[in-house]
Design an enzyme around this catalytic site. Structure first.
Site, PDB file in Angstrom:
ATOM      1  CG  ASN A  22      -2.232  -0.719   0.922  1.00  0.00           C
ATOM      2  OD1 ASN A  22      -2.619  -0.860  -0.245  1.00  0.00           O
ATOM      3  ND2 ASN A  22      -2.892  -1.211   1.959  1.00  0.00           N
ATOM      4  CG  LEU A  25      -6.175  -8.451   3.173  1.00  0.00           C
ATOM      5  CD1 LEU A  25      -7.170  -7.358   2.770  1.00  0.00           C
ATOM      6  CD2 LEU A  25      -6.257  -9.605   2.176  1.00  0.00           C
ATOM      7  CG  HIS A  26       0.433 -10.009   4.737  1.00  0.00           C
ATOM      8  ND1 HIS A  26      -0.239 -11.009   4.074  1.00  0.00           N
ATOM      9  CD2 HIS A  26       0.681 -10.471   5.975  1.00  0.00           C
ATOM     10  CE1 HIS A  26      -0.376 -12.057   4.883  1.00  0.00           C
ATOM     11  NE2 HIS A  26       0.180 -11.746   6.046  1.00  0.00           N
ATOM     12  CB  CYS A  27       0.166  -3.198   3.790  1.00  0.00           C
ATOM     13  SG  CYS A  27       0.156  -2.899   5.534  1.00  0.00           S
ATOM     14  CB  ALA A  28       0.263  -6.510  -0.414  1.00  0.00           C
TER      15      ALA A  28
END
Ligand code: PLP
Ligand code: ZN
Lengths: 383, 351
Positions: free
Chosen positions: A98, A338-341
């Site tokens: 992100n 979601l691991h910022c992705a």
């Protein structure tokens, strides 16, 4: 506690990092470059030395091109917002974090830029030909993450770099998951802007990061944070010389002292050796889970193509629950979600539940991985 | 030139038994980095380019000034009128002397970040510098990369030189473990310099370079050469026994490259809005103001007390004021350029 969240931030750090910071804080923690007194000089030398060390480690053109930042996100924002102009076209991928995609999408939604997001293949690998096909005559910038923070896939940075250069665009690489574990040569890889946090593979503390600004990017980049620079206080606007042009405000010199101690450790071991250690542990997890019922493991099968980050999920236990049980009952720290992705998770079909991500570090032992695997078996038996 | 044999121009040199055709071919294939192109450097570059050394990289941060012409043999009044950097002016002249070799001028301050780039691809490093900081840096790099280098210096009517072949001879730190403290050794600006003294010592250096590059390592000078052309003294000091200083030389024995690692050397700080730069040392030392004042009086006005020494001078119409502190630190007013401040410091306080 078994800490398997090094992709978020590394822990523990080498003890030399704690010692360097303690010593620096007690003896040298002055504001660098503003007064010229003895302590300020030592603090300033720490910054200069750190730039020299980063420049040598990543083979930059010169030390003043290394801008200290708050973290990886800050470095990426300085780069993205500093080089883009209204009407520019940008090419990026769906593997991005992100910290790349949000600033770009915001600029696109505001009508300032147009954006093309190239899709990776099933294991998270981006084909350079797809990047090339997406470029237009208006493409100012290509942004690619060096390795996915979700599935660990290493991208063909050199090939992409060459073709971006041949098309006269700028190449920004997000090295958050590779700096310290994959060798990076910014000149050989045709990287114009390299952004990375200091608190992951380089083993420094949080609050550190850096941006490398190559000559082609230097001609275009503008600061959006302006302020005190130590020298040249008389000029009404930010002085043009790097690093001051992009580095207004008191730098985190304490953190940088720790970062360089981390870099000492990385250089003494060698990035490739550190990566080998981490992927060997991930390989063990991948092999074991692939043989167990109910687990899906993501990313490339070839360990040469990845960094030490592995994502998996279980058919009947959501990632968040699995991670909570590991934490509560087994004292094992992993990262679910979601691991910022978000784009790569959509692509893998793991949206919105996400995956469980494990990321060992230099000090993770095989025994700790065995305990993780035993815990996973115990938790999922009978489901 | 009207000749068909490209080696003809070197015929007199090839007649020397130590060189011959094979030695000349080695010279043509060899590569050198010249660190500094002032008094020593111009003599060196002139000798090397005439002798047919195939590639000469000339690195210097300075511009040609009137006071250079007395001894810096490649420069003339046109270079000053055009305000040329020394590296560029030298390259222009050298290309007229020998258009068949490659000359790469680089206008830069040599420091620990760029020295490896500037020297990694050459066979020999030559010291044409005016300061000890650079010499110790060259020594560190030469030992680290195992490349020969030739040291020389000249002040007043004195000159000194030694040839360093890593693994075979003592290194600079075996002989002089520490650099002289600021103000301790005179500089050309404070003590003056006799043109021929520089010429002799630089040509001596050039001969050493030609021996090394033509494959005649056995012929090199293994002593420290010291000469004084005014007092008619020529001495050779035996230094071979100092090699590695009983396993304790920090550089060549312990392989601690303190200058490359930035533990020594100068640091500059631009002072907020004051058109001034502070030059300081990583390792502080004690200055003797009385001696320094004496040497500076020939160049400008000096006053001092226990805490500071003030020195004002006019150089090519520019006014500078130095405030020097007992630990060697100096604030130089009249410039906001760190490179310029380093040059001024090296010239007048000396390091
Ligand atoms: C691929 C990637 N890019 C960028 C970042 C952002 O770094 P930081 O958290 O230091 O801002 C991270 C880590 O969080 C990351 O994994
Ligand atoms: Zn030695």
């Amino acid at each position: 506690m078994i800490y398997l969240d090094n992709a978020a931030t590394s822990y523990p750090k080498p003890s030399s990092v704690y010692e360097a910071m303690d010593h620096f804080a007690r003896h040298h923690l002055a504001n660098p470059g503003r007064a010229g007194h003895k302590m300020a000089l030592t603090a300033e030398h720490t910054l200069d030395n750190a730039r020299h060390r980063l420049n040598r480690f990543f083979n930059g053109r010169s030390p003043e091109r290394w801008i200290f930042t708050l973290n990886g996100t800050d470095a990426l924002n300085i780069a993205i917002k500093g080089v883009l102009r209204d009407g520019d076209h940008v090419v990026t991928t769906n593997v991005e974090h992100n910290s790349v995609s949000r600033p770009l999408v915001a600029l696109a939604e505001a009508g300032r830029i147009t954006l093309t997001r190239v899709s990776a293949d099933g294991v998270g690998w981006v084909d350079p030909a797809a990047i090339e096909a997406a470029m237009t005559s208006r493409t100012r910038l290509v942004v690619v993450t060096h390795a996915s923070n979700v599935v660990g896939t290493i991208q063909p940075i050199t090939e992409i770099g060459r073709l971006v250069r041949s098309r006269d665009a700028l190449f920004l690489v997000d090295a958050a998951q590779t700096a310290g574990v994959v060798s990076i040569d910014v000149q050989a890889m045709c990287i114009d802007l390299l952004a990375f946090p200091g608190h992951k593979g380089l083993l420094g503390p949080t609050g550190t990061g850096a941006l490398y600004v190559g000559p082609r990017a230097e001609a275009i980049i503008r600061p959006w944070r302006e302020g005190g620079t130590g020298g040249d206080s008389s000029s009404p606007t930010q002085p043009r010389e790097l690093p001051y042009y992009l580095e207004g405000g008191t730098p985190n010199v304490l953190g940088i002292a720790g970062l360089i101690a981390g870099l000492d450790f990385v250089e003494s071991q060698g990035p490739e050796r550190l990566r080998q250690h981490e992927i060997a542990l991930c390989e063990k997890v991948r092999h074991t889970l692939s043989a167990l019922p109910g687990f899906d493991v993501f990313g490339p099968a070839d360990p040469a193509q990845r960094v030490g980050t592995l994502s998996f999920r279980h058919h009947s236990l959501p990632a968040g629950d699995l991670a909570a049980i590991l934490d509560q009952s087994f004292d094992i720290a992993v990262r679910p979600g979601l691991h910022c992705a978000p784009y790569i998770h959509r692509h893998l079909g793991t949206y919105p539940e996400g995956t469980v991500r494990i990321s060992p570090g230099p000090f993770t032992s095989e025994n700790e991985i065995d305990r993780l695997l035993a815990a996973l078996q115990e938790i999922t038996t009978g489901l | 030139m009207q000749t068909t044999d490209p080696l003809e121009r070197y015929s007199r040199q090839m007649r020397l038994p130590g060189i011959g055709k094979a030695g000349q071919e080695r010279l043509l294939a060899s590569r050198v980095t010249l660190c500094g192109c002032g008094a020593l450097g111009t003599v060196l570059a002139n000798a090397l380019v005439r002798a047919g050394v195939g590639f000469v990289r000339i690195v210097d941060r300075d511009f040609v000034e009137p006071s250079n012409l007395q001894r810096q043999v490649l420069f003339d009044e046109t270079d000053i009128a055009e305000n040329l950097p020394k590296a560029e002016a030298a390259a222009r002249k050298l290309r007229q002397i020998n258009s068949t070799v490659t000359i790469e001028p680089i206008v830069a301050d040599i420091n620990r970040s760029n020295i490896e780039d500037l020297c990694h691809d050459v066979d020999l490093i030559l010291d044409g510098s005016d300061n000890f900081e650079l010499r110790y840096l060259i020594n560190d790099l030469a030992i680290k990369l195992s490349k020969p280098w030739v040291y020389a210096g000249a002040v007043g009517s004195e000159g000194m030189s030694m040839t360093i072949v890593p693994g075979q001879t003592p290194c600079l730190r075996c002989v002089f473990e520490a650099a002289p403290a600021p103000g301790e050794a005179g500089t050309c600006e404070t003590a003056g310099v006799l043109g021929p003294a520089v010429g002799v010592i630089a040509n001596f250096q050039a001969a050493e370079a030609l021996k090394i590059l033509s494959g005649n390592l056995a012929a090199i000078n293994r002593d420290l050469l010291v000469l004084n052309l005014w007092d008619n003294i020529i001495r050779r000091v035996r230094i071979a026994p100092l090699a590695g200083r009983k396993g304790k030389c920090p550089c060549c024995a312990l392989r601690r490259f303190e200058w490359l690692e930035g533990e020594h050397g100068t640091q500059t700080t631009t002072l907020c809005g004051r058109n001034a730069v502070q030059v300081s040392h990583r390792r502080s030392s004690r200055l003797d103001f009385e001696t320094l004042a004496q040497s500076l009086r020939t160049s400008g006005s000096v006053t001092y007390n226990k805490f500071l020494l003030k020195f004002q001078l006019n150089e090519n119409g520019e006014f500078y004021e130095f405030t020097v502190f007992p630990d060697g630190r100096a604030i130089i007013k009249g410039t906001s350029e760190p490179d310029k401040a380093r040059i001024l410091y090296a010239r007048y306080v000396g390091y």
